[in-house]
Design a protein around this motif. Structure first.
Motif, PDB file in Angstrom:
ATOM      1  N   ALA A 751       0.827  -1.208   0.000  1.00 27.04           N
ATOM      2  CA  ALA A 751       0.000   0.000   0.000  1.00 27.04           C
ATOM      3  C   ALA A 751       0.860   1.255   0.000  1.00 27.04           C
ATOM      4  N   VAL A 752       1.890   1.262   0.837  1.00 23.90           N
ATOM      5  CA  VAL A 752       2.776   2.427   0.898  1.00 23.90           C
ATOM      6  C   VAL A 752       3.450   2.654  -0.457  1.00 23.90           C
ATOM      7  N   GLU A 753       3.914   1.571  -1.062  1.00 27.46           N
ATOM      8  CA  GLU A 753       4.601   1.687  -2.350  1.00 27.46           C
ATOM      9  C   GLU A 753       3.656   2.194  -3.441  1.00 27.46           C
ATOM     10  N   LYS A 754       2.407   1.712  -3.438  1.00 28.97           N
ATOM     11  CA  LYS A 754       1.455   2.166  -4.454  1.00 28.97           C
ATOM     12  C   LYS A 754       1.160   3.657  -4.320  1.00 28.97           C
ATOM     13  N   LEU A 755       0.998   4.113  -3.105  1.00 28.35           N
ATOM     14  CA  LEU A 755       0.726   5.535  -2.897  1.00 28.35           C
ATOM     15  C   LEU A 755       1.966   6.384  -3.170  1.00 28.35           C
ATOM     16  N   ARG A 756       3.155   5.825  -2.920  1.00 32.58           N
ATOM     17  CA  ARG A 756       4.393   6.558  -3.203  1.00 32.58           C
ATOM     18  C   ARG A 756       4.543   6.770  -4.716  1.00 32.58           C
ATOM     19  N   GLN A 757       4.148   5.774  -5.504  1.00 33.30           N
ATOM     20  CA  GLN A 757       4.360   5.837  -6.944  1.00 33.30           C
ATOM     21  C   GLN A 757       3.173   6.429  -7.716  1.00 33.30           C
ATOM     22  N   SER A 758       1.993   6.438  -7.105  1.00 32.69           N
ATOM     23  CA  SER A 758       0.809   6.881  -7.842  1.00 32.69           C
ATOM     24  C   SER A 758       0.713   8.406  -7.886  1.00 32.69           C
ATOM     25  N   ALA A 759       0.069   8.861  -8.909  1.00 28.73           N
ATOM     26  CA  ALA A 759      -0.147  10.305  -9.042  1.00 28.73           C
ATOM     27  C   ALA A 759      -1.229  10.757  -8.075  1.00 28.73           C
ATOM     28  N   ALA A 760      -1.169  12.030  -7.706  1.00 23.09           N
ATOM     29  CA  ALA A 760      -2.169  12.588  -6.797  1.00 23.09           C
ATOM     30  C   ALA A 760      -3.553  12.502  -7.438  1.00 23.09           C
ATOM     31  N   GLY A 761      -4.549  12.073  -6.644  1.00 25.09           N
ATOM     32  CA  GLY A 761      -5.908  11.978  -7.146  1.00 25.09           C
ATOM     33  C   GLY A 761      -6.261  10.627  -7.723  1.00 25.09           C
ATOM     34  N   ARG A 762      -5.262   9.744  -7.880  1.00 30.03           N
ATOM     35  CA  ARG A 762      -5.602   8.410  -8.410  1.00 30.03           C
ATOM     36  C   ARG A 762      -6.502   7.666  -7.437  1.00 30.03           C
ATOM     37  N   TYR A 763      -6.178   7.770  -6.153  1.00 34.13           N
ATOM     38  CA  TYR A 763      -7.005   7.152  -5.122  1.00 34.13           C
ATOM     39  C   TYR A 763      -7.694   8.249  -4.314  1.00 34.13           C
ATOM     40  N   ASP A 764      -8.984   8.023  -3.982  1.00 30.08           N
ATOM     41  CA  ASP A 764      -9.728   8.983  -3.170  1.00 30.08           C
ATOM     42  C   ASP A 764      -9.666   8.634  -1.687  1.00 30.08           C
ATOM     43  N   LEU A 765      -9.473   7.346  -1.341  1.00 26.16           N
ATOM     44  CA  LEU A 765      -9.542   6.927   0.066  1.00 26.16           C
ATOM     45  C   LEU A 765      -8.865   5.570   0.211  1.00 26.16           C
TER      46      LEU A 765
END
Length: 838
Positions: A751-765
């Motif tokens: 989860a940490v890695e996905k949020l580190r690599q993902s662009a802002a706004g890709r996930y809402d929650l």
């Protein structure tokens, strides 16, 4: 020994040369290469990492500042799917002190500009004399083809999956052994078997002991024989047991058994026969062996020994006499002291030296009149001689009166020698008043201890019976209706009815578990009262919102009222106060009649201490009421009125016990008044500190309809972090059907890695589980909040089975925005998501 070491060193050198040769060949084969070097200390830990400039440039980095000489500079660039494989291979080479294993692997690395490419990594390990690694030197080569390595990775992942399955199998075996160990340590005997052949048998350690069997194999033969010879006090029990051979049921009873070793035991038993979903009839029996109270017997045994060991201890007696010649001659061993009665007896015996005459004369002078008949029978010469031939010491205890004072005395008799033909014996007189009084006190204490032990055994039996019944009831419904649902998949209306009943039974089972956990936490002292400011009017509104649906469903009238309430802003534990009031109101709904009334009145008393406010919460209902006898037990665990049992109203029997204990923890009082058929009134008196100042009224916000909220949530992208595949599948299905777009992560690290690599706004929650193997939800949340991207502020809601107050506090302290307890309630989940996003 030296030759062996020399040979080993030579072998290592040869293998090292082979590795160096491989490295050299690789350097000559391509110019797209890079060198690296890692040095280790004597403990085998990394001391220094050195990445060459060509190594950095291969991945798009220009300087040491961009790519420091540390392990993580390289390891974090490895593809997440390859990390475990690379780490495993590298560790295996380090730990192979023989030097036989060569480090030659392929994996994917991410460049600075993004994107992954395949690389081949070859290394040689230089070791110390003891085999520990000294230096690892290697070369990384850009690969054009990766087919072989993908196959190797697939094989590695298959091996890892196999090892994981083996680990799970071992864990299940250990859990089975653990559960079996718990049963074996139980003070209750436990027996189960399958009818009608008495096969598939199980007995715990206590049951094997009582039935005199070494193991279950022996019990297979001996148990039916022993049970067939059991002695029952109640013939109705026999009839019930015969009926249960063909019809499921349960019965509590007492019986006496004699096992194959000849040991007789008196048992208190609970037997139950049920049919499982496979159609097998299973008999379960739990019992307590009440044949002995070891502690009581040990104490009495010590007292008996103390009373009997007097032969040869003449110094302990006020006077000692020798009786010889078949009782015709009495001789004094020890004087009578200042006792006038004994002197008078001695004077009489001096004139008439005969035992029977002397003892009768003594009785007429000294023995309490109420004890004379018993004393006369027990002290007859023939009786005494018969008794001391059966046991070492024969005692006669009586009350002696002297100078208006009554005291307990004892005469002890013992043979002069142990031969059967002997008729000579000694007798001693001893004042045992203090000892008898102490015995009486000790017996009273023992009686109290025995009563407490019996009460504890009864409570334990009641607890087991109550838990067995209350847990099996919803479990039987869940298992039964699940089986029925599976056989009616082609009938949607029937299937829907079964699923609704399964849901009701599941909620009842969850309520039982929550109540038992609450009771356990209270008893163990783990439940705490957490005081925070609250408004009574807001609390009442929340209570009305929660209970109104069940009130309306039963067509009842609900009335809230306040009297003389001056201080609405107080300091209290909102959750526990609400739990107390909802428990009582819930009973008012549950045990009420259609068209009935339930009311809650809050009255502020005028005798509160300075800075405090005292309230009386009066909850009334017009329900079925309670008998006076049951009102004495309503706050005891598992107490349920017989009317509730007969009417089939479900309940755990713990709600009011928990309510009473919470009120006690809040230093309050709770009382109940009720009449059968007229309703019930509970009065709860609590004192709270007055909160300083008043909370400003919140500005009214424009209300959104349910449809508007659901429309606003449609298409929201949620990252579901859950390591359990079954829970992950359930949550993903529920959320997808609710209109959310779901991505999953099997662990906090992912989860940490996905949020580190993902662009802002890709996930809402983010919906975050707590207990995960590599990184738990708390640590994952802390690392997400520490990211240097906009994703650091993403809303995170804990969705976990850790449901206690301290778990909620811990989640919020870690940086989460909310907390939801499993099992998932879709309505509560939507509300929590809406609160976090809208």
């Amino acid at each position: 020994m030296d030759e062996k070491n020399t040979s080993l060193q030579k072998s290592r050198q040869e293998k090292g040369l082979q590795a160096n040769e491989v490295v050299s060949n690789e350097l000559l084969a391509t110019v797209a290469t890079a060198l690296w070097r890692i040095e280790y200390d004597e403990k085998g830990e990394i001391y220094k990492c050195i990445w060459s400039s060509s190594f950095r440039k291969m991945f798009g980095y220009e300087s040491q500042a961009d790519f420091p000489d540390v392990w993580d500079s390289w390891f974090t660039l490895i593809h997440p799917d390859d990390k475990a494989y690379v780490e495993h291979e590298y560790t295996a080479v380090l730990q192979d002190y023989t030097g036989a294993k060569i480090y030659d692997i392929e994996y994917r690395m991410r460049g600075k500009q993004g994107g992954y490419r395949w690389y081949r990594d070859v290394a040689h390990i230089t070791r110390r004399a003891d085999g520990t690694p000294l230096v690892a030197e290697g070369v990384v080569v850009l690969e054009k083809s990766s087919g072989n390595e993908r196959l190797r990775l697939a094989l590695y992942e298959a091996e890892e999956a196999n090892r994981e399955n083996e680990a799970k199998t071992e864990m299940l075996r250990r859990m089975e052994d653990f559960n079996r160990n718990i049963l074996d340590k139980s003070a209750c005997g436990i027996v189960s078997y399958r009818l009608p052949k008495h096969d598939n048998m199980y007995l715990n350690a206590e049951a094997l002991r009582v039935f005199g069997c070494r193991d279950i194999a022996e019990a297979q033969t001996e148990l039916p024989r022993t049970l067939s010879a059991a002695i029952f006090n109640d013939q109705a029990v026999v009839a019930k047991l015969i009926e249960m051979q063909t019809k499921d049921g349960s019965v509590d009873f007492e019986c006496q058994i004699t096992n194959s070793k000849g040991r007789t035991s008196n048992l208190l038993l609970h037997s139950e026969i049920v049919t499982n979903p496979l159609g097998e009839r299973i008999a379960y029996t739990t019992f307590l062996d009440v044949s002995e109270n070891k502690q009581l017997l040990a104490i009495n045994d010590r007292l008996n020994k103390q009373n009997h060991v007097i032969n040869g201890l003449a110094s302990e007696y006020s006077s000692v006499w020798l009786i010889e010649d078949d009782g015709r001659f009495v001789r004094r061993y020890k004087g009578a002291g200042d006792n006038d009665y004994i002197k008078e007896v001695w004077k009489f015996i001096g004139q008439n030296p005969c035992y029977n005459d002397g003892i009768r004369y003594y009785m007429s002078l000294c023995v309490h009149e109420d004890d004379r008949e018993d004393f006369s029978q027990k002290t007859q010469y023939e009786t005494v001689l018969a008794e001391i031939r059966k046991k070492p010491v024969y005692n006669v205890i009586y009350r002696r009166h002297y100078n208006g004072k009554i005291e307990y005395f004892k005469i002890s008799y013992a043979l002069v020698d142990k031969s059967i033909a002997s008729t000579n014996f000694v007798m001693g007189f001893k004042n045992i008043n203090d000892l008898v009084l102490a015995d009486h006190k000790r017996n009273e204490e023992l009686a109290a201890a025995l009563a407490a032990a019996e009460q504890a055994n009864s409570a334990k039996t009641q607890f087991l019976n109550s838990m067995s019944h209350d847990i099996r009831t919803p479990m039987n419904a869940i298992i039964g209706f699940t089986s029925l649902a599976a056989s009616h998949m082609d009938k949607p209306e029937v299937l829907q009815a079964y699923l609704q009943k399964i849901s009701i039974a599941s909620e009842h089972l969850l309520a039982l578990i929550n109540d038992v956990l609450d009771m356990s936490r209270i008893e163990s002292g783990k439940m705490r009262i957490l005081e925070k400011p609250l408004h009574l009017s807001e609390l009442l509104q929340e209570i009305r919102t929660i209970i109104q649906p069940t009130v309306s469903a039963k067509q009842l009238e609900l009335v809230f009222d306040t009297v003389d309430v001056e201080h609405e802003h107080i300091i209290s534990d909102r959750l526990r106060l609400m739990q107390v009031l909802l428990n009582i109101l819930g009973n008012g709904v549950k045990f009420n009649k259609v068209g009935g009334l339930i009311s809650l009145q809050i009255k502020e008393e005028r005798n509160a201490p300075e800075g405090c406010a005292k309230y009386k919460f009066v909850i009334r209902d017009t329900g079925i009421g309670m008998s006076k006898e049951f009102q004495k037990h309503i706050f005891e665990p598992f107490a349920r009125a017989e009317t509730a049992t007969v009417s089939g109203i479900q309940g755990t029997g713990l709600g009011m016990a928990i309510t009473k204990k919470i009120v006690d923890m809040m230093n309050g009082t709770i009382t109940v008044k009720s009449k059968p058929g007229e309703g019930t009134e509970f009065d709860v008196c609590l004192t709270f500190r007055i909160a300083e100042g008043r909370k400003e009224a919140a500005k009214p916000q424009p209300a959104q309809t349910k449809a508007e909220i659901e429309a606003a949530l449609q298409g929201k992208h949620i990252l579901l972090v859950e390591d359990n595949k079954l829970n992950q599948e359930i949550a993903q299905t529920i959320l997808t059907e609710a209109g959310f777009v779901i991505d999953t992560a099997d662990d906090g690290t992912v989860a940490v890695e996905k949020l580190r690599q993902s662009a802002a706004g890709r996930y809402d929650l983010v919906l975050m589980d707590i207990q995960m193997p590599l990184m738990d939800g708390y640590e994952a949340t802390r690392q997400i909040r520490a990211l240097n991207t906009e994703n650091a502020s993403i809303p995170i809601i804990a969705m976990t089975a850790n449901a206690f107050d301290e778990d909620k506090e811990k989640a919020l302290a870690a940086g989460m925005n909310g907390h939801l307890a499993k099992p998932i309630n879709i309505c509560l989940l939507k509300k929590a998501i809406a609160k976090a996003l809208l």
